[in-house]
Design an enzyme around this catalytic site. Structure first.
Site, PDB file in Angstrom:
ATOM      1  N   HIS A   1      33.806  46.711  32.802  1.00  0.00           N
ATOM      2  CA  HIS A   1      33.885  45.800  31.646  1.00  0.00           C
ATOM      3  C   HIS A   1      33.218  46.451  30.422  1.00  0.00           C
ATOM      4  O   HIS A   1      33.746  46.375  29.308  1.00  0.00           O
ATOM      5  CB  HIS A   1      33.112  44.503  31.918  1.00  0.00           C
ATOM      6  CG  HIS A   1      33.660  43.643  33.019  1.00  0.00           C
ATOM      7  ND1 HIS A   1      32.880  43.183  34.055  1.00  0.00           N
ATOM      8  CD2 HIS A   1      34.895  43.138  33.233  1.00  0.00           C
ATOM      9  CE1 HIS A   1      33.616  42.428  34.861  1.00  0.00           C
ATOM     10  NE2 HIS A   1      34.845  42.389  34.396  1.00  0.00           N
TER      11      HIS A   1
ATOM     12  N   LYS B   1      35.057  26.841  39.514  1.00  0.00           N
ATOM     13  CA  LYS B   1      34.533  27.950  40.319  1.00  0.00           C
ATOM     14  C   LYS B   1      33.028  27.812  40.457  1.00  0.00           C
ATOM     15  O   LYS B   1      32.370  27.215  39.606  1.00  0.00           O
ATOM     16  CB  LYS B   1      34.841  29.283  39.635  1.00  0.00           C
ATOM     17  CG  LYS B   1      36.224  29.812  39.900  1.00  0.00           C
ATOM     18  CD  LYS B   1      36.282  31.267  39.477  1.00  0.00           C
ATOM     19  CE  LYS B   1      37.684  31.832  39.520  1.00  0.00           C
ATOM     20  NZ  LYS B   1      37.741  33.160  38.897  1.00  0.00           N
TER      21      LYS B   1
ATOM     22  N   ARG C   1      43.187  47.894  35.633  1.00  0.00           N
ATOM     23  CA  ARG C   1      42.655  48.912  36.533  1.00  0.00           C
ATOM     24  C   ARG C   1      43.761  49.635  37.281  1.00  0.00           C
ATOM     25  O   ARG C   1      43.771  50.849  37.391  1.00  0.00           O
ATOM     26  CB  ARG C   1      41.711  48.281  37.562  1.00  0.00           C
ATOM     27  CG  ARG C   1      40.367  47.919  37.006  1.00  0.00           C
ATOM     28  CD  ARG C   1      39.625  47.054  37.966  1.00  0.00           C
ATOM     29  NE  ARG C   1      40.376  45.841  38.235  1.00  0.00           N
ATOM     30  CZ  ARG C   1      39.906  44.778  38.860  1.00  0.00           C
ATOM     31  NH1 ARG C   1      38.675  44.786  39.312  1.00  0.00           N
ATOM     32  NH2 ARG C   1      40.646  43.714  39.047  1.00  0.00           N
TER      33      ARG C   1
ATOM     34  N   SER D   1      33.855  42.702  39.964  1.00  0.00           N
ATOM     35  CA  SER D   1      32.666  41.844  40.113  1.00  0.00           C
ATOM     36  C   SER D   1      32.568  41.339  41.545  1.00  0.00           C
ATOM     37  O   SER D   1      31.468  41.208  42.089  1.00  0.00           O
ATOM     38  CB  SER D   1      32.737  40.660  39.143  1.00  0.00           C
ATOM     39  OG  SER D   1      32.761  41.106  37.817  1.00  0.00           O
TER      40      SER D   1
HETATM   41  O1  PNS Z   1      37.535  37.907  34.496  1.00  0.00           O
HETATM   42  P1  PNS Z   1      38.712  37.064  34.891  1.00  0.00           P
HETATM   43  O2  PNS Z   1      38.270  35.983  35.871  1.00  0.00           O
HETATM   44  O3  PNS Z   1      39.844  37.882  35.413  1.00  0.00           O
HETATM   45  O4  PNS Z   1      39.219  36.323  33.547  1.00  0.00           O
HETATM   46  C1  PNS Z   1      40.314  35.433  33.571  1.00  0.00           C
HETATM   47  C2  PNS Z   1      40.456  34.662  32.236  1.00  0.00           C
HETATM   48  C3  PNS Z   1      39.130  34.047  31.834  1.00  0.00           C
HETATM   49  C4  PNS Z   1      40.883  35.605  31.155  1.00  0.00           C
HETATM   50  C5  PNS Z   1      41.545  33.573  32.450  1.00  0.00           C
HETATM   51  O5  PNS Z   1      41.286  32.889  33.639  1.00  0.00           O
HETATM   52  C6  PNS Z   1      41.612  32.564  31.306  1.00  0.00           C
HETATM   53  O6  PNS Z   1      41.999  32.886  30.212  1.00  0.00           O
HETATM   54  N1  PNS Z   1      41.195  31.317  31.590  1.00  0.00           N
HETATM   55  C7  PNS Z   1      41.170  30.243  30.622  1.00  0.00           C
HETATM   56  C8  PNS Z   1      42.166  29.143  30.980  1.00  0.00           C
HETATM   57  C9  PNS Z   1      43.542  29.490  30.475  1.00  0.00           C
HETATM   58  O7  PNS Z   1      43.777  29.631  29.295  1.00  0.00           O
HETATM   59  N2  PNS Z   1      44.474  29.648  31.420  1.00  0.00           N
HETATM   60  C10 PNS Z   1      45.844  29.957  31.104  1.00  0.00           C
HETATM   61  C11 PNS Z   1      46.035  31.471  31.044  1.00  0.00           C
HETATM   62  S1  PNS Z   1      47.523  31.796  31.830  1.00  0.00           S
END
Ligand code: PNS
Length: 162
Positions: A17, A41, A90, A129
């Site tokens: 990150h 979560k 990745r 993570s």
């Molecule tokens: O580090 P991560 O868990 O891969 O991040 C995922 C993240 C936070 C980018 C994604 O879950 C997100 O944008 N969540 C917010 C809710 C949302 O907008 N969901 C619709 C996206 S398709």
């Protein structure tokens, strides 16, 4: 001014990150690292802890802000008047999920929100993570995955003092 947001769970932030953050901060005038406050979560670190960890880990980069958000990314981006999302890729396994998210966000925002992908440096391609937490939970070595102060905080969560 070119601005972008880098959203994620960052539970905890890894060197992967941090590499993406450094490189995105060189491309954009201002980068906001946005920690998702996901009530569904159960993270290892609270959202406040994750924000503080990120602030400490990025304190030497002047054009970085760190904050939390909840709800839809498109709504948060609109409220901040930002039109670019940064995500790291990745491997091919990330691609399907990331493509789907990018396209959903473009659709939900009626084209106002674009996603820019940065490919992770090869040396960090294995990092996640989740694996950091799993290794640490068995008292394994995570020094090559996260900064020292983060490793200490992770071990503390599992009741180890390394
Ligand atoms: O580090 P991560 O868990 O891969 O991040 C995922 C993240 C936070 C980018 C994604 O879950 C997100 O944008 N969540 C917010 C809710 C949302 O907008 N969901 C619709 C996206 S398709």
């Amino acid at each position: 001014m070119k601005t972008a947001i880098y959203p994620g769970s960052f539970d905890p932030v890894t060197y992967g990150h941090l590499d993406i953050i450094k490189r995105a901060a060189e491309i954009f005038d201002e980068l906001t690292v946005s920690v998702l406050n996901n009530k569904q979560k159960t993270p290892l670190f609270s959202v406040e802890e994750r924000v503080n960890i990120l602030k400490e880990a990025t304190k030497d980069i002047p054009n970085i802000k760190v904050e939390s958000f909840s709800g839809l990314l498109v709504d948060y981006a609109k409220s901040r008047n930002v039109h670019v999302v940064i995500r790291g890729l990745r491997a091919i396994t990330d691609f399907e999920y990331e493509l789907q998210n990018a396209q959903t966000n473009a659709l939900l925002s009626k084209g106002a929100l674009d996603t820019v992908f940065l490919t992770t440096k090869l040396e960090y391609a294995y990092l996640s993570s989740s694996s950091v937490k799993e290794i640490a939970s068995f008292k394994g070595d995570i020094s090559m995955c996260v900064p020292e102060f983060v490793a200490k905080m992770v071990y503390d969560k599992y009741g180890y003092n390394k």
